[in-house]
Design an enzyme around this catalytic site. Structure first.
Site, short mmCIF file in Angstrom:
data_model
loop_
_atom_site.label_atom_id
_atom_site.label_comp_id
_atom_site.label_asym_id
_atom_site.label_seq_id
_atom_site.Cartn_x
_atom_site.Cartn_y
_atom_site.Cartn_z
N ASN A 163 57.67 96.73 131.35
CA ASN A 163 56.44 96.66 130.56
C ASN A 163 56.70 96.50 129.06
O ASN A 163 56.23 97.29 128.23
CB ASN A 163 55.60 97.92 130.80
CG ASN A 163 54.38 97.65 131.67
OD1 ASN A 163 53.89 96.53 131.74
ND2 ASN A 163 53.90 98.68 132.33
N GLY A 209 50.09 93.68 136.49
CA GLY A 209 51.42 94.22 136.74
C GLY A 209 51.39 95.66 137.22
O GLY A 209 52.17 96.07 138.09
N ASP A 210 50.47 96.45 136.64
CA ASP A 210 50.32 97.84 137.08
C ASP A 210 49.78 97.89 138.51
O ASP A 210 50.21 98.73 139.31
CB ASP A 210 49.36 98.59 136.14
CG ASP A 210 49.82 98.54 134.70
OD1 ASP A 210 51.04 98.54 134.46
OD2 ASP A 210 48.95 98.51 133.81
N ARG A 217 56.15 87.87 139.20
CA ARG A 217 56.09 86.48 138.73
C ARG A 217 54.65 85.96 138.60
O ARG A 217 54.40 84.77 138.67
CB ARG A 217 56.88 85.60 139.70
CG ARG A 217 58.30 86.08 139.93
CD ARG A 217 58.95 85.42 141.13
NE ARG A 217 59.35 84.05 140.86
CZ ARG A 217 59.53 83.13 141.81
NH1 ARG A 217 59.30 83.43 143.07
NH2 ARG A 217 59.90 81.92 141.49
N ARG A 241 56.35 95.52 125.33
CA ARG A 241 55.26 95.21 124.42
C ARG A 241 55.85 94.84 123.06
O ARG A 241 56.33 95.71 122.32
CB ARG A 241 54.31 96.40 124.29
CG ARG A 241 53.59 96.78 125.58
CD ARG A 241 52.59 95.69 126.00
NE ARG A 241 51.84 96.08 127.19
CZ ARG A 241 52.19 95.76 128.43
NH1 ARG A 241 53.32 95.08 128.65
NH2 ARG A 241 51.43 96.13 129.45
N ARG A 248 48.32 103.36 117.86
CA ARG A 248 48.88 104.46 118.64
C ARG A 248 49.90 105.29 117.87
O ARG A 248 50.25 106.38 118.29
CB ARG A 248 49.55 103.91 119.91
CG ARG A 248 48.64 103.03 120.74
CD ARG A 248 49.27 102.64 122.06
NE ARG A 248 49.40 103.78 122.95
CZ ARG A 248 49.89 103.71 124.17
NH1 ARG A 248 50.31 102.54 124.64
NH2 ARG A 248 49.97 104.77 124.94
N GLY A 298 53.88 84.92 142.61
CA GLY A 298 54.30 85.93 143.57
C GLY A 298 55.35 86.88 143.02
O GLY A 298 55.31 87.25 141.84
N GLU A 304 50.49 103.69 132.88
CA GLU A 304 50.76 104.75 133.85
C GLU A 304 49.47 105.25 134.51
O GLU A 304 49.44 105.52 135.71
CB GLU A 304 51.49 105.92 133.16
CG GLU A 304 52.85 105.54 132.59
CD GLU A 304 52.78 105.00 131.16
OE1 GLU A 304 53.84 104.83 130.55
OE2 GLU A 304 51.66 104.76 130.66
#
Length: 303
Positions: free
Chosen positions: A155, A244-245, A214, A157, A95, A218, A26
């Site tokens: 996202n 990706g972010d 992708r 994980r 975390r 793209g 984020e």
């Protein structure tokens, strides 16, 4: 989180030092939008410790509004270690029990959302704790109540939660989502496919737009009627983390600039390409002039 990375590829066990950086999906998006000249804020909890101050200082230095970030005494700031072995990145998360894992409904005054164009959430935070999961659903509903469009990036994980739990959460929040981002690898992990049929099924759950990331191939867009594809950019990849972010930020910027879907895909692909061309989750992200120069195919002299 605070991010520790060895200065050279290789196993962590052989590293003689670590570079201290910051990481977080984020915050990466917020920093990317800010660099493009757009107003962005970041909401989180940090520990009342030196790592928390490091994170706060660096995010704030990027021009991101951190007025809704709180410090939590007695909790540590999350830690994230990364190594590069045989050309692949490996992540180690510390975390659980961190300050961020204590986020829960009511964390911030929801009237602060009024006037925002988008709220952006990801599937990482709800994996941290049950409180975080409830917080994401609460924040999504508050955004909906105030007419703020909800952008959500799956996202996934695998080191934080199993696929069946992640899939269940995504499908629970989808009716509240306006714009959904999903990567092709996580689409296969959670739903077993990454084709147009999956985009249609996800769209049927509520999002007005579904965007498939992708990688170097793209991206793809589906809004219930129109299917668009845009090719990636050919660049030398140095560090794949954060792409990706960066894509999500570029696509959101396109929305805020009033651009059509095909151009939004192009912006997202360009931001992802620029991100992977530099070491770091966000360090290589461009400002608007640099982005436009890249899109025009112009290489500026370095001196």
């Amino acid at each position: 989180m605070v991010l520790g990375v060895p200065p050279r590829p290789g196993r962590l066990r052989h590293a003689s030092s670590l570079e201290l950086r910051i990481g977080g999906a984020e915050s990466n998006v917020a920093i990317a939008l800010s660099r493009l000249g757009l107003s962005a804020g970041w909401i989180s909890l940090l520990g009342d410790d030196e790592p928390g101050q490091l994170v706060l200082d660096r995010v704030r230095a990027e021009g991101v509004d951190t007025s809704l970030v709180s410090r939590l005494p007695g909790r540590s700031t999350g830690l994230y270690l990364r190594e590069y072995v045989a050309g692949a990145a490996r992540a180690y998360y510390y975390r659980r029990g961190s300050a961020a894992s204590a986020m829960s409904p009511g964390l911030f005054d929801p009237t602060r959302l009024e006037g925002a164009s988008f709220m952006h959430l990801t599937g990482i935070t709800p994996a941290l704790s049950e409180d975080c999961l409830r917080f994401n659903l609460w924040a999504a509903k508050e955004a909906n109540t105030r007419g703020v469009r909800l952008s959500f990036d799956v996202n996934y994980r695998s080191k934080l939660w199993p696929p069946e739990q992640a899939r269940a959460f995504v499908e629970e929040i989808l009716p509240l989502v306006d714009l959904l981002f999903v990567g092709d690898d996580e689409a296969r992990a959670l739903w077993g496919s990454d084709d147009v049929g999956l985009l249609r099924r996800l769209h049927d759950h509520g999002p007005a737009e579904v965007v498939l990331k992708r990688g170097d191939r793209g991206s793809m867009f589906f809004d219930g009627e129109l299917i668009l594809k845009h090719p990636g950019f050919d660049v030398d990849e140095v560090d794949p983390i954060g792409a990706g972010d960066a894509f999500a930020a570029g696509y959101l910027a396109g929305h805020l600039w009033g651009l059509p879907a095909e151009e939004r895909l192009r912006l997202g692909n360009a931001m992802g390409a620029l991100c992977v061309s530099t070491v770091g989750d966000y360090e290589g992200l461009p400002d608007r002039k640099e982005l436009e120069t890249f899109l025009r195919g112009i290489r500026m002299p370095g001196r």
